[in-house]
Design a protein around this motif. Structure first.
Motif, PDB file in Angstrom:
ATOM      1  N   ASN A 134       0.854  -1.087  -0.178  1.00  0.00           N
ATOM      2  CA  ASN A 134       0.056   0.178  -0.003  1.00  0.00           C
ATOM      3  C   ASN A 134       0.862   1.195   0.005  1.00  0.00           C
ATOM      4  N   ARG A 135       1.923   1.150   0.865  1.00  0.00           N
ATOM      5  CA  ARG A 135       2.773   2.399   0.840  1.00  0.00           C
ATOM      6  C   ARG A 135       3.640   2.680  -0.583  1.00  0.00           C
ATOM      7  N   ILE A 136       3.952   1.746  -0.924  1.00  0.00           N
ATOM      8  CA  ILE A 136       4.704   1.707  -2.182  1.00  0.00           C
ATOM      9  C   ILE A 136       4.054   2.131  -3.419  1.00  0.00           C
ATOM     10  N   GLY A 137       2.881   1.544  -3.411  1.00  0.00           N
ATOM     11  CA  GLY A 137       1.699   1.941  -4.363  1.00  0.00           C
ATOM     12  C   GLY A 137       1.479   3.408  -4.265  1.00  0.00           C
ATOM     13  N   ALA A 138       1.030   3.952  -3.091  1.00  0.00           N
ATOM     14  CA  ALA A 138       0.999   5.194  -2.960  1.00  0.00           C
ATOM     15  C   ALA A 138       2.237   6.214  -3.464  1.00  0.00           C
ATOM     16  N   PHE A 139       3.257   5.679  -3.033  1.00  0.00           N
ATOM     17  CA  PHE A 139       4.392   6.537  -3.706  1.00  0.00           C
ATOM     18  C   PHE A 139       4.537   6.445  -5.041  1.00  0.00           C
ATOM     19  N   ALA A 140       4.114   5.123  -5.268  1.00  0.00           N
ATOM     20  CA  ALA A 140       4.678   5.117  -7.033  1.00  0.00           C
ATOM     21  C   ALA A 140       3.542   6.193  -7.967  1.00  0.00           C
ATOM     22  N   GLU A 141       2.184   6.514  -7.223  1.00  0.00           N
ATOM     23  CA  GLU A 141       1.104   7.229  -7.784  1.00  0.00           C
ATOM     24  C   GLU A 141       1.621   8.668  -7.620  1.00  0.00           C
ATOM     25  N   LEU A 142       2.486   9.071  -7.011  1.00  0.00           N
ATOM     26  CA  LEU A 142       2.885  10.540  -6.684  1.00  0.00           C
ATOM     27  C   LEU A 142       3.343  11.065  -7.926  1.00  0.00           C
ATOM     28  N   PRO A 143       2.944  12.325  -8.387  1.00  0.00           N
ATOM     29  CA  PRO A 143       3.490  12.924  -9.617  1.00  0.00           C
ATOM     30  C   PRO A 143       4.971  13.369  -9.290  1.00  0.00           C
ATOM     31  N   LEU A 144       6.045  12.658  -9.366  1.00  0.00           N
ATOM     32  CA  LEU A 144       7.327  12.911  -8.919  1.00  0.00           C
ATOM     33  C   LEU A 144       7.686  14.269  -9.795  1.00  0.00           C
ATOM     34  N   ARG A 154       7.509  16.011   2.209  1.00  0.00           N
ATOM     35  CA  ARG A 154       6.183  15.758   3.108  1.00  0.00           C
ATOM     36  C   ARG A 154       5.202  14.682   2.602  1.00  0.00           C
ATOM     37  N   ARG A 155       5.029  14.697   1.357  1.00  0.00           N
ATOM     38  CA  ARG A 155       4.135  13.347   0.845  1.00  0.00           C
ATOM     39  C   ARG A 155       4.882  11.931   1.171  1.00  0.00           C
ATOM     40  N   MET A 156       6.091  11.958   0.983  1.00  0.00           N
ATOM     41  CA  MET A 156       6.714  10.528   1.379  1.00  0.00           C
ATOM     42  C   MET A 156       6.370  10.427   3.008  1.00  0.00           C
ATOM     43  N   ASP A 157       6.653  11.637   3.854  1.00  0.00           N
ATOM     44  CA  ASP A 157       6.349  11.187   5.037  1.00  0.00           C
ATOM     45  C   ASP A 157       5.027  10.894   5.664  1.00  0.00           C
ATOM     46  N   GLU A 158       4.192  11.593   4.871  1.00  0.00           N
ATOM     47  CA  GLU A 158       2.763  11.247   5.253  1.00  0.00           C
ATOM     48  C   GLU A 158       2.326  10.005   4.685  1.00  0.00           C
ATOM     49  N   ILE A 159       2.851   9.391   3.808  1.00  0.00           N
ATOM     50  CA  ILE A 159       2.606   8.014   3.307  1.00  0.00           C
ATOM     51  C   ILE A 159       2.908   6.944   4.550  1.00  0.00           C
ATOM     52  N   GLY A 160       4.125   7.333   5.175  1.00  0.00           N
ATOM     53  CA  GLY A 160       4.307   6.471   6.296  1.00  0.00           C
ATOM     54  C   GLY A 160       3.630   6.668   7.425  1.00  0.00           C
ATOM     55  N   LYS A 161       3.031   7.825   7.842  1.00  0.00           N
ATOM     56  CA  LYS A 161       1.928   8.128   8.731  1.00  0.00           C
ATOM     57  C   LYS A 161       0.626   7.485   8.701  1.00  0.00           C
ATOM     58  N   ASP A 162       0.131   7.787   7.384  1.00  0.00           N
ATOM     59  CA  ASP A 162      -1.093   7.471   7.195  1.00  0.00           C
ATOM     60  C   ASP A 162      -1.327   5.947   7.375  1.00  0.00           C
ATOM     61  N   VAL A 163      -0.537   5.188   6.544  1.00  0.00           N
ATOM     62  CA  VAL A 163      -0.481   3.785   6.666  1.00  0.00           C
ATOM     63  C   VAL A 163      -0.584   3.245   8.275  1.00  0.00           C
ATOM     64  N   VAL A 164       0.344   3.916   9.041  1.00  0.00           N
ATOM     65  CA  VAL A 164       0.642   3.423  10.240  1.00  0.00           C
ATOM     66  C   VAL A 164      -0.611   3.490  11.063  1.00  0.00           C
ATOM     67  N   GLU A 165      -1.316   4.815  10.775  1.00  0.00           N
ATOM     68  CA  GLU A 165      -2.525   5.011  11.683  1.00  0.00           C
ATOM     69  C   GLU A 165      -3.629   4.110  11.148  1.00  0.00           C
ATOM     70  N   THR A 166      -3.761   3.911   9.915  1.00  0.00           N
ATOM     71  CA  THR A 166      -4.663   2.841   9.610  1.00  0.00           C
ATOM     72  C   THR A 166      -4.598   1.704  10.137  1.00  0.00           C
ATOM     73  N   ALA A 167      -3.272   1.135  10.058  1.00  0.00           N
ATOM     74  CA  ALA A 167      -2.753  -0.375  10.809  1.00  0.00           C
ATOM     75  C   ALA A 167      -3.252  -0.232  12.297  1.00  0.00           C
ATOM     76  N   ASN A 168      -2.685   0.823  12.699  1.00  0.00           N
ATOM     77  CA  ASN A 168      -3.168   0.940  14.324  1.00  0.00           C
ATOM     78  C   ASN A 168      -4.764   0.960  14.514  1.00  0.00           C
ATOM     79  N   ASP A 169      -5.449   1.668  13.827  1.00  0.00           N
ATOM     80  CA  ASP A 169      -6.839   1.785  13.732  1.00  0.00           C
ATOM     81  C   ASP A 169      -7.505   0.097  13.717  1.00  0.00           C
ATOM     82  N   THR A 170      -6.913  -0.609  12.778  1.00  0.00           N
ATOM     83  CA  THR A 170      -7.354  -1.939  12.437  1.00  0.00           C
ATOM     84  C   THR A 170      -7.029  -2.648  13.733  1.00  0.00           C
ATOM     85  N   ALA A 171      -5.796  -2.620  14.106  1.00  0.00           N
ATOM     86  CA  ALA A 171      -5.529  -3.356  15.148  1.00  0.00           C
ATOM     87  C   ALA A 171      -6.406  -3.270  16.578  1.00  0.00           C
ATOM     88  N   ALA A 172      -6.847  -1.871  16.673  1.00  0.00           N
ATOM     89  CA  ALA A 172      -7.501  -1.654  17.836  1.00  0.00           C
ATOM     90  C   ALA A 172      -9.015  -2.306  18.016  1.00  0.00           C
TER      91      ALA A 172
END
Length: 173
Positions: A134-144, A154-172
Protein backbone atom coordinates in the motif's frame (compact mmCIF):
# COMPACT_ATOMS: atom_id res chain seq x y z
CA UNK A 1 16.25 8.99 -16.41
CA UNK A 2 15.25 5.37 -16.82
CA UNK A 3 14.27 4.60 -13.23
CA UNK A 4 14.38 6.02 -9.73
CA UNK A 5 16.44 3.89 -7.36
CA UNK A 6 14.93 3.27 -3.92
CA UNK A 7 16.89 1.72 -1.07
CA UNK A 8 14.81 0.20 1.73
CA UNK A 9 16.67 -0.09 5.04
CA UNK A 10 16.12 -2.29 8.03
CA UNK A 11 18.61 -3.40 10.64
CA UNK A 12 18.77 -7.10 9.71
CA UNK A 13 17.75 -6.85 6.03
CA UNK A 14 15.99 -10.19 6.21
CA UNK A 15 12.25 -9.48 6.08
CA UNK A 16 10.63 -6.02 5.75
CA UNK A 17 13.26 -4.41 3.54
CA UNK A 18 13.45 -7.56 1.41
CA UNK A 19 9.67 -7.54 0.94
CA UNK A 20 9.80 -3.85 -0.03
CA UNK A 21 12.55 -4.50 -2.58
CA UNK A 22 10.53 -7.29 -4.20
CA UNK A 23 7.30 -5.26 -4.24
CA UNK A 24 9.04 -2.27 -5.82
CA UNK A 25 10.67 -4.37 -8.51
CA UNK A 26 7.27 -5.87 -9.39
CA UNK A 27 5.69 -2.46 -10.08
CA UNK A 28 4.58 -2.06 -13.67
CA UNK A 29 6.33 0.43 -15.92
CA UNK A 30 9.93 0.15 -14.68
CA UNK A 31 9.69 3.61 -13.09
CA UNK A 32 11.46 2.37 -9.94
CA UNK A 33 14.21 -0.08 -9.06
CA UNK A 34 14.14 -1.37 -5.52
CA UNK A 35 17.10 -2.35 -3.37
CA UNK A 36 17.41 -3.33 0.27
CA UNK A 37 20.13 -3.37 2.88
CA UNK A 38 20.72 -3.38 6.61
CA UNK A 39 23.01 -1.82 9.17
CA UNK A 40 23.66 -5.25 10.69
CA UNK A 41 22.49 -7.72 8.04
CA UNK A 42 21.60 -11.20 9.23
CA UNK A 43 23.30 -12.71 6.21
CA UNK A 44 20.22 -14.62 5.06
CA UNK A 45 16.73 -13.77 3.96
CA UNK A 46 14.01 -14.87 6.38
CA UNK A 47 12.49 -18.12 5.03
CA UNK A 48 8.95 -16.87 5.78
CA UNK A 49 9.61 -13.79 3.61
CA UNK A 50 10.88 -16.00 0.79
CA UNK A 51 7.90 -18.36 1.12
CA UNK A 52 5.43 -15.47 0.88
CA UNK A 53 7.20 -13.87 -2.08
CA UNK A 54 7.33 -17.21 -3.90
CA UNK A 55 3.65 -17.82 -3.17
CA UNK A 56 2.81 -14.40 -4.63
CA UNK A 57 4.91 -14.98 -7.75
CA UNK A 58 7.81 -12.63 -7.01
CA UNK A 59 11.25 -13.63 -8.27
CA UNK A 60 13.48 -14.35 -5.27
CA UNK A 61 16.72 -15.66 -6.75
CA UNK A 62 18.54 -12.32 -6.51
CA UNK A 63 17.39 -11.41 -3.01
CA UNK A 64 20.07 -11.42 -0.35
CA UNK A 65 20.75 -9.89 3.05
CA UNK A 66 23.48 -7.27 2.63
CA UNK A 67 25.10 -4.31 4.36
CA UNK A 68 24.11 -0.76 3.60
CA UNK A 69 27.84 -0.09 3.14
CA UNK A 70 27.47 -1.46 -0.41
CA UNK A 71 25.41 1.61 -1.29
CA UNK A 72 27.59 4.23 0.41
CA UNK A 73 30.85 3.77 -1.48
CA UNK A 74 32.01 5.76 -4.50
CA UNK A 75 30.69 4.17 -7.67
CA UNK A 76 27.74 2.52 -5.91
CA UNK A 77 24.29 2.50 -7.44
CA UNK A 78 23.04 6.12 -7.35
CA UNK A 79 20.09 6.41 -4.98
CA UNK A 80 17.16 8.76 -5.37
CA UNK A 81 15.23 7.66 -2.28
CA UNK A 82 16.20 5.93 0.98
CA UNK A 83 13.32 4.64 3.11
CA UNK A 84 13.73 3.05 6.53
CA UNK A 85 11.11 0.42 7.31
CA UNK A 86 12.10 -0.37 10.89
CA UNK A 87 12.37 1.93 13.87
CA UNK A 88 15.85 0.70 14.80
CA UNK A 89 17.31 1.63 11.41
CA UNK A 90 15.58 5.01 11.54
CA UNK A 91 17.36 5.79 14.81
CA UNK A 92 20.80 4.75 13.62
CA UNK A 93 23.40 7.04 12.13
CA UNK A 94 23.22 6.22 8.45
CA UNK A 95 26.09 6.50 6.01
CA UNK A 96 26.29 9.55 3.82
CA UNK A 97 24.57 8.44 0.64
CA UNK A 98 26.09 9.62 -2.64
CA UNK A 99 23.78 12.01 -4.47
CA UNK A 100 21.87 13.14 -1.35
CA UNK A 101 18.75 11.01 -1.88
CA UNK A 102 15.41 11.99 -0.36
CA UNK A 103 14.71 10.05 2.84
CA UNK A 104 11.61 8.92 4.70
CA UNK A 105 10.68 6.60 7.56
CA UNK A 106 7.89 4.06 7.08
CA UNK A 107 8.31 2.01 10.26
CA UNK A 108 6.49 -1.30 10.52
CA UNK A 109 6.44 -4.05 13.15
CA UNK A 110 8.91 -6.83 12.38
CA UNK A 111 7.05 -9.98 11.31
CA UNK A 112 10.22 -11.96 12.08
CA UNK A 113 9.63 -11.17 15.76
CA UNK A 114 6.26 -12.93 15.77
CA UNK A 115 6.22 -16.16 17.73
CA UNK A 116 3.46 -18.65 17.22
CA UNK A 117 2.20 -21.21 14.79
CA UNK A 118 3.26 -21.23 11.17
CA UNK A 119 -0.17 -19.81 10.32
CA UNK A 120 0.22 -16.92 12.79
CA UNK A 121 3.68 -16.13 11.44
CA UNK A 122 2.37 -16.29 7.86
CA UNK A 123 -0.37 -13.80 8.77
CA UNK A 124 2.21 -11.40 10.24
CA UNK A 125 4.27 -11.56 7.04
CA UNK A 126 1.16 -11.13 4.88
CA UNK A 127 0.11 -8.07 6.91
CA UNK A 128 3.56 -6.53 6.55
CA UNK A 129 3.54 -7.26 2.82
CA UNK A 130 0.09 -5.62 2.47
CA UNK A 131 1.17 -2.49 4.36
CA UNK A 132 4.35 -2.17 2.31
CA UNK A 133 2.47 -2.76 -0.94
CA UNK A 134 0.00 0.00 0.00
CA UNK A 135 2.76 2.46 0.88
CA UNK A 136 4.86 1.68 -2.17
CA UNK A 137 1.76 1.88 -4.37
CA UNK A 138 0.88 5.30 -2.92
CA UNK A 139 4.45 6.46 -3.45
CA UNK A 140 4.47 5.20 -7.05
CA UNK A 141 1.34 7.24 -7.75
CA UNK A 142 2.95 10.53 -6.70
CA UNK A 143 3.50 13.01 -9.54
CA UNK A 144 7.27 13.07 -8.99
CA UNK A 145 8.01 15.39 -11.90
CA UNK A 146 5.65 18.09 -10.63
CA UNK A 147 6.57 18.07 -6.93
CA UNK A 148 9.34 20.20 -5.49
CA UNK A 149 11.68 18.55 -2.95
CA UNK A 150 9.89 19.94 0.09
CA UNK A 151 6.46 18.82 -1.14
CA UNK A 152 7.79 15.41 -2.11
CA UNK A 153 9.41 14.97 1.32
CA UNK A 154 6.16 15.90 3.04
CA UNK A 155 4.17 13.45 0.88
CA UNK A 156 6.68 10.65 1.53
CA UNK A 157 6.42 11.24 5.27
CA UNK A 158 2.61 11.32 5.08
CA UNK A 159 2.56 7.94 3.33
CA UNK A 160 4.34 6.36 6.29
CA UNK A 161 2.09 8.03 8.85
CA UNK A 162 -1.21 7.40 7.05
CA UNK A 163 -0.64 3.69 6.73
CA UNK A 164 0.60 3.34 10.32
CA UNK A 165 -2.51 5.06 11.63
CA UNK A 166 -4.73 2.86 9.47
CA UNK A 167 -2.93 -0.27 10.71
CA UNK A 168 -3.22 0.88 14.33
CA UNK A 169 -6.92 1.64 13.87
CA UNK A 170 -7.47 -1.85 12.45
CA UNK A 171 -5.49 -3.49 15.27
CA UNK A 172 -7.53 -1.62 17.90
CA UNK A 173 -10.80 -3.09 16.62
Amino acid sequence: MSAFNILFLCTGNSARSILAEAITNALPGAKFTGYSAGSMPRGEVNPHALALLNKLGHPTSGLRSKSWDEFAVPGATPLHFVITVCDNAAGEVCPIWPGQPMTAHWGLPDPADVAGTDAEIAVAFADTYRMLRNRIGAFAELPLASLDRLSLKRRMDEIGKDVVETANDTAAR
